[in-house]
Design an enzyme around this catalytic site. Structure first.
Site, short mmCIF file in Angstrom:
data_model
loop_
_atom_site.label_atom_id
_atom_site.label_comp_id
_atom_site.label_asym_id
_atom_site.label_seq_id
_atom_site.Cartn_x
_atom_site.Cartn_y
_atom_site.Cartn_z
NE ARG A 125 -4.27 -1.71 1.61
CZ ARG A 125 -4.43 -2.75 2.40
NH1 ARG A 125 -3.66 -2.90 3.46
NH2 ARG A 125 -5.35 -3.65 2.15
CE LYS A 147 -1.43 13.10 -14.77
NZ LYS A 147 -1.86 13.52 -16.12
CD GLU A 193 5.67 15.38 -22.95
OE1 GLU A 193 4.96 16.38 -22.80
OE2 GLU A 193 5.21 14.22 -22.99
CE LYS A 238 4.34 17.14 -14.75
NZ LYS A 238 4.53 15.84 -15.33
CD GLU A 248 -5.07 15.31 -15.80
OE1 GLU A 248 -3.89 14.98 -15.61
OE2 GLU A 248 -5.74 14.90 -16.75
NE ARG A 255 -0.31 16.27 -13.25
CZ ARG A 255 0.50 15.65 -12.44
NH1 ARG A 255 0.30 15.73 -11.14
NH2 ARG A 255 1.53 14.97 -12.88
CG ASN A 259 -3.21 15.46 -20.18
OD1 ASN A 259 -2.13 14.94 -19.88
ND2 ASN A 259 -4.27 15.40 -19.39
CG HIS A 262 0.03 14.17 -23.96
ND1 HIS A 262 0.65 15.36 -24.25
CD2 HIS A 262 0.96 13.41 -23.33
CE1 HIS A 262 1.90 15.32 -23.82
NE2 HIS A 262 2.11 14.15 -23.25
CG HIS A 266 -1.83 9.06 -24.82
ND1 HIS A 266 -2.36 9.40 -23.60
CD2 HIS A 266 -0.49 9.23 -24.69
CE1 HIS A 266 -1.40 9.76 -22.77
NE2 HIS A 266 -0.25 9.67 -23.41
CG HIS A 287 5.42 9.99 -24.82
ND1 HIS A 287 4.07 9.79 -24.99
CD2 HIS A 287 5.53 11.08 -24.01
CE1 HIS A 287 3.39 10.71 -24.31
NE2 HIS A 287 4.26 11.50 -23.70
N1 GLY Z 1 2.57 14.42 -18.16
C1 GLY Z 1 1.36 15.04 -17.80
C2 GLY Z 1 1.21 15.21 -16.32
O1 GLY Z 1 2.14 14.93 -15.58
O2 GLY Z 1 0.17 15.61 -15.86
#
Ligand code: GLY
Length: 386
Positions: A125, A147, A193, A238, A248, A255, A259, A262, A266, A287
């Site tokens: 956990r 993330k 990025e 960031k 998010e 947040r 994206n 993205h 994706h 990516h």
């Molecule tokens: N890479 C997108 C984020 O960290 O929210």
């Protein structure tokens, strides 16, 4: 060179991102400083493509602060960012007796960091993790903000980062010398990025786009000073976003702005036959290459909705091209099939697709299900037929 530090203030934890040279030798100090007490055991999970000397430097530094250091390796491909790899690392941690007072260390790019972070988030956990990114992409984005996750195969599709959690690291050590082992393609991929960050950096660093364009030659030549500034400014962008919306959950903006590009990226990066230059041996896309194409699709979608003008579209395209990243690609499936893949994106909400679209220099907004015609125009912009 001096080490710079960016403080991340995520709701659940504050921690430093350290940016400098030869920082893997400081891993032992980072372990010794851990609160409320240092771990007694550490599992170092290293990307199996890293030079042995890099892994050795990390291991030796950890061993200076910790009696038991175990090593596991990770084969960093999207296919291997899987439940099987996740289970294997849990088993490695369990068999070495890693407990809740201990720590995992992720040494590698974004795939390694996401996978190891998710194992740390869920092992007994939750155990602590230190992120040591070794790619530009992971230094400016993936290692920061907590993330973590793995891909899922369902309905014959590889669904990116579909299973995961937020788990902030204890610290991030971005050691610029580790970028030396990247080939040019891998290195340039990280710029996807960086260009994305410049497109949303408005209130934090309005000059980031211009600075990146002016310094692109030095960045591509891997000038250490230019890289240090690039990484620090991107991490600050960031950090500002994560500080306002760690998980998010903001209804608009927040947040999710990270994206940008993205939803498109994706949907195409998991198609195994796509290559950035029509050479089948270079498939699949990395990516950052998919993100670059996603940014072109997003700015083109925005242009067809009159959110941005031609000048911003042209500038975005030029910056991506000059970074050595693709702006068009051949072999894309039909627009309908890509839209179907996008509907499966984990960012879809209640059946609606959520896009992030630029609205001006350094500025973007979230848009729920834009008109399909505009999305298709975005896809047409990246489609090259040979
Ligand atoms: N890479 C997108 C984020 O960290 O929210």
């Amino acid at each position: 060179m001096t080490t710079s530090i960016v403080d991340i203030q995520a709701g659940s934890k504050n921690y430093p991102v350290m940016i400098g040279s030869s920082l893997l030798g400081a891993l032992g100090d980072a372990i010794a400083r851990m609160q409320p007490s240092p771990p007694t055991r550490v599992l170092l999970v290293a990307d199996d493509s890293l030079p042995a000397s890099t892994v050795d430097t990390a291991r030796a530094s950890l061993a200076s602060a910790c009696n038991e250091v175990f090593i596991a390796s990770c084969h960093a491909t999207e296919e291997n960012k899987s439940i099987a790899a996740f289970e294997k690392l849990h088993a490695a941690a369990a068999s070495q007796g890693i407990d809740r007072g201990d720590c995992l260390v992720a040494l590698g790019g974004g795939i390694t960091g996401d996978l190891v972070g998710f194992v740390a988030a869920t092992h007994r956990r939750g155990v602590r993790v230190i992120q040591c990114p070794t790619t530009l992409l992971a230094m400016v984005d993936a290692s920061v903000g907590g993330k973590t996750g793995i891909n899922l195969v369902a309905q014959s599709m590889l669904l990116k980062n579909f299973v995961g959690n937020f788990h902030q690291p204890e610290c991030v050590l971005a050691s610029i010398d580790t970028l030396d082992s990247l080939d040019d393609r891998q290195f340039r991929s990280g710029l996807g990025e960086c260009i994305k960050h410049a497109m949303i950096s408005g209130s934090t660093d309005p000059q980031l786009g211009d600075w990146t364009r002016i310094n692109l030659a030095a960045i591509l030549n891997r000038n250490t000073r230019a890289l240090a500034e690039l990484i620090e400014r991107n991490v600050r962008v960031k950090a500002a976003v994560v500080a306002t919306d760690e998980r998010e959950t903001a209804k608009t903006g927040g947040r999710a702005l990270l994206n940008l590009g993205h939803t498109f990226a994706h949907a195409i990066e998991t198609i195994p036959t796509l290559s950035p230059d029509d050479e089948s041996s270079n498939a699949p896309l990395l990516h950052g290459e998919a993100v670059a194409l996603g940014l072109v699709a997003a700015v083109s979608t925005a242009r067809s909705l009159d959110l941005v003008d031609n000048a911003l579209f042209d500038q975005t395209l030029r910056t991506i091209q000059e970074s050595g990243l693709p702006t068009q690609i051949s072999g894309l499936p039909s627009n309908e099939s890509i839209v179907d893949r996008m509907a499966h994106d984990k960012k879809a909400l209640g059946g609606s697709m959520r896009f992030v679209l630029p609205v001006g220099p350094g500025s973007a907004k979230t848009v729920l299900t834009p008109p399909l015609n505009a999305v298709k125009k975005g896809l047409d912009a990246i489609r090259s037929e040979i």
